[in-house]
Design a protein around this motif. Structure first.
Motif, PDB file in Angstrom:
ATOM      1  N   HIS A 148      51.373  28.876 -43.966  1.00 38.21           N
ATOM      2  CA  HIS A 148      51.688  27.631 -43.274  1.00 38.21           C
ATOM      3  C   HIS A 148      52.664  27.900 -42.127  1.00 38.21           C
ATOM      4  O   HIS A 148      53.420  28.872 -42.153  1.00 38.21           O
ATOM      5  CB  HIS A 148      52.281  26.602 -44.223  1.00 38.21           C
ATOM      6  N   ILE A 252      54.636  23.094 -50.852  1.00 39.07           N
ATOM      7  CA  ILE A 252      53.695  22.546 -49.870  1.00 39.07           C
ATOM      8  C   ILE A 252      52.331  22.342 -50.492  1.00 39.07           C
ATOM      9  O   ILE A 252      51.695  21.298 -50.317  1.00 39.07           O
ATOM     10  CB  ILE A 252      53.601  23.477 -48.642  1.00 39.07           C
ATOM     11  N   GLU A 253      51.844  23.322 -51.239  1.00 41.24           N
ATOM     12  CA  GLU A 253      50.525  23.224 -51.855  1.00 41.24           C
ATOM     13  C   GLU A 253      50.472  22.118 -52.904  1.00 41.24           C
ATOM     14  O   GLU A 253      49.465  21.429 -53.043  1.00 41.24           O
ATOM     15  CB  GLU A 253      50.139  24.561 -52.473  1.00 41.24           C
ATOM     16  N   TYR A 255      52.022  19.378 -52.810  1.00 47.15           N
ATOM     17  CA  TYR A 255      51.882  18.114 -52.080  1.00 47.15           C
ATOM     18  C   TYR A 255      50.472  17.954 -51.519  1.00 47.15           C
ATOM     19  O   TYR A 255      49.879  16.885 -51.589  1.00 47.15           O
ATOM     20  CB  TYR A 255      52.905  18.056 -50.949  1.00 47.15           C
ATOM     21  N   GLU A 256      49.926  19.043 -50.979  1.00 45.09           N
ATOM     22  CA  GLU A 256      48.617  18.971 -50.337  1.00 45.09           C
ATOM     23  C   GLU A 256      47.479  18.767 -51.320  1.00 45.09           C
ATOM     24  O   GLU A 256      46.465  18.151 -50.997  1.00 45.09           O
ATOM     25  CB  GLU A 256      48.362  20.253 -49.537  1.00 45.09           C
ATOM     26  N   LYS A 257      47.599  19.299 -52.541  1.00 39.06           N
ATOM     27  CA  LYS A 257      46.475  19.262 -53.481  1.00 39.06           C
ATOM     28  C   LYS A 257      46.602  18.156 -54.520  1.00 39.06           C
ATOM     29  O   LYS A 257      46.064  18.251 -55.608  1.00 39.06           O
ATOM     30  CB  LYS A 257      46.315  20.612 -54.178  1.00 39.06           C
ATOM     31  N   LYS A 258      47.288  17.071 -54.162  1.00 42.50           N
ATOM     32  CA  LYS A 258      47.424  15.954 -55.095  1.00 42.50           C
ATOM     33  C   LYS A 258      46.065  15.389 -55.512  1.00 42.50           C
ATOM     34  O   LYS A 258      45.894  14.905 -56.611  1.00 42.50           O
ATOM     35  CB  LYS A 258      48.277  14.850 -54.467  1.00 42.50           C
TER      36      LYS A 258
END
Length: 314
Positions: A148, A252-253, A255-258
């Motif tokens: 990222h 970060i992941e 949050y992104e893969k909710k």
């Protein structure tokens, strides 16, 4: 009369975050200042002088001082390992060699690769036919898996977790273990300081004469409160990161893969732990990796990560 529409002020918080770079050495000095105050309160003002008291008090003081210095050494070792270790940058001219989307161990052809890059540069991710190939338009380069862009550092970071102002650095693939050890030893050290100064803290509220100068007493009181606050806050942060390691994901992941129920990098708790700490148990509690782990575990280098076989083709 001309009526203008509502004025929309777009405040880019990430541009504001670039100012965090200016805190650099100040944050390191703040950490060292907290360590210094704690050292004075525990070693110089209280338990150092208690060594000459004799009897059980001397033995208790010796035990506290030995444990304090051991944890302090591990804490500072881990802390400066995070500060001075690059979290991982994308190698120059890096490009994927395996078409992960179709699950074949074959290099992309030059024509396919060129088409992918052209589409990515133009922002047509869906047209590339391979969404696993990612492109950073800020750095003008390809991004490896789990990489990222950090707006504070101004570059792409391998397996970036977050940018931490306390360590004045990004936390990524190459220093994530060191960061976790820093949290772990900070919690143990602040807990030890809190417990060892608790009797002195209680004495403030009793009608007894407390030895020491007003400055020494004030420092002891402040150190107890400060370390108690840090112990509680770091404990919550540590629990959060332990849960992330158990699922082989980053902040970060997570949050992104909710909306993604299945995570292809989740290999089970044991293997997930080894993806961060290595397989050699002798190195689990120090900010180092064995040469064998670095050689046979590509994930520790931040560019390649094993995935669940049943999810590779999805």
């Amino acid at each position: 009369m001309h009526r203008s529409g509502p004025v929309v002020m777009a405040w880019n918080v990430f541009k504001f975050c670039t100012a965090l770079r200016a805190f650099g050495s100040l944050m390191i000095l703040l950490v060292l200042g907290i360590v210094g105050v704690s050292y004075y309160a525990v070693v110089v003002a209280n338990y150092g002088p208690a060594l000459g008291a004799g009897g059980i008090d001397s033995l208790l003081a010796l035990a506290v001082l030995i444990l304090f210095h051991v944890l302090l050494g591990l804490l500072l070792w881990s802390y400066f390992s995070v500060v001075f270790t690059d979290p991982g940058s994308v190698p120059p001219n890096w490009k994927p060699t395996i078409d992960e989307e179709i699950g074949e161990n074959a290099p992309l052809t030059n024509l396919d690769f060129s088409n992918h890059i052209l589409n990515l540069q133009q922002g047509h991710l869906a047209e590339t036919g391979n969404p696993t190939i990612r492109y950073c338009r800020k750095c003008n380069q390809l991004k490896p898996p789990r990489c990222h862009h950090c707006s504070v550092c101004g570059r792409c970071v391998l397996k970036m977790d977050h940018h931490c102002v306390w360590v004045v650095n990004c936390v990524g693939a190459l220093n994530y273990k060191f960061f976790l050890l820093f949290l772990f030893y900070t919690f143990l050290e602040t807990t030890l300081v809190t417990l060892s100064l608790f009797p002195h803290f209680i004495a403030f509220f009793k009608d007894v004469e407390i030895p020491g100068t007003p400055g020494t007493l004030a420092t002891t009181f402040l150190t107890f409160v400060l370390n108690l606050a840090f112990a509680l806050s770091v404990l919550g942060f540590l629990i959060m990161h332990v849960s992330l390691v158990a699922k082989n994901t980053t902040t970060i992941e997570a949050y992104e893969k909710k909306t993604t129920p299945r995570w292809k990098y989740d290999l089970g708790r044991k293997k997930n732990f080894e993806q961060v700490f290595g397989a050699d148990k002798r190195y689990w509690f120090i900010p180092l990796y064995s040469e064998e782990d670095l050689r046979r575990m590509p994930a520790l280098q931040g560019l390649e990560y094993p995935t669940k076989p049943d999810l590779d083709a999805q």
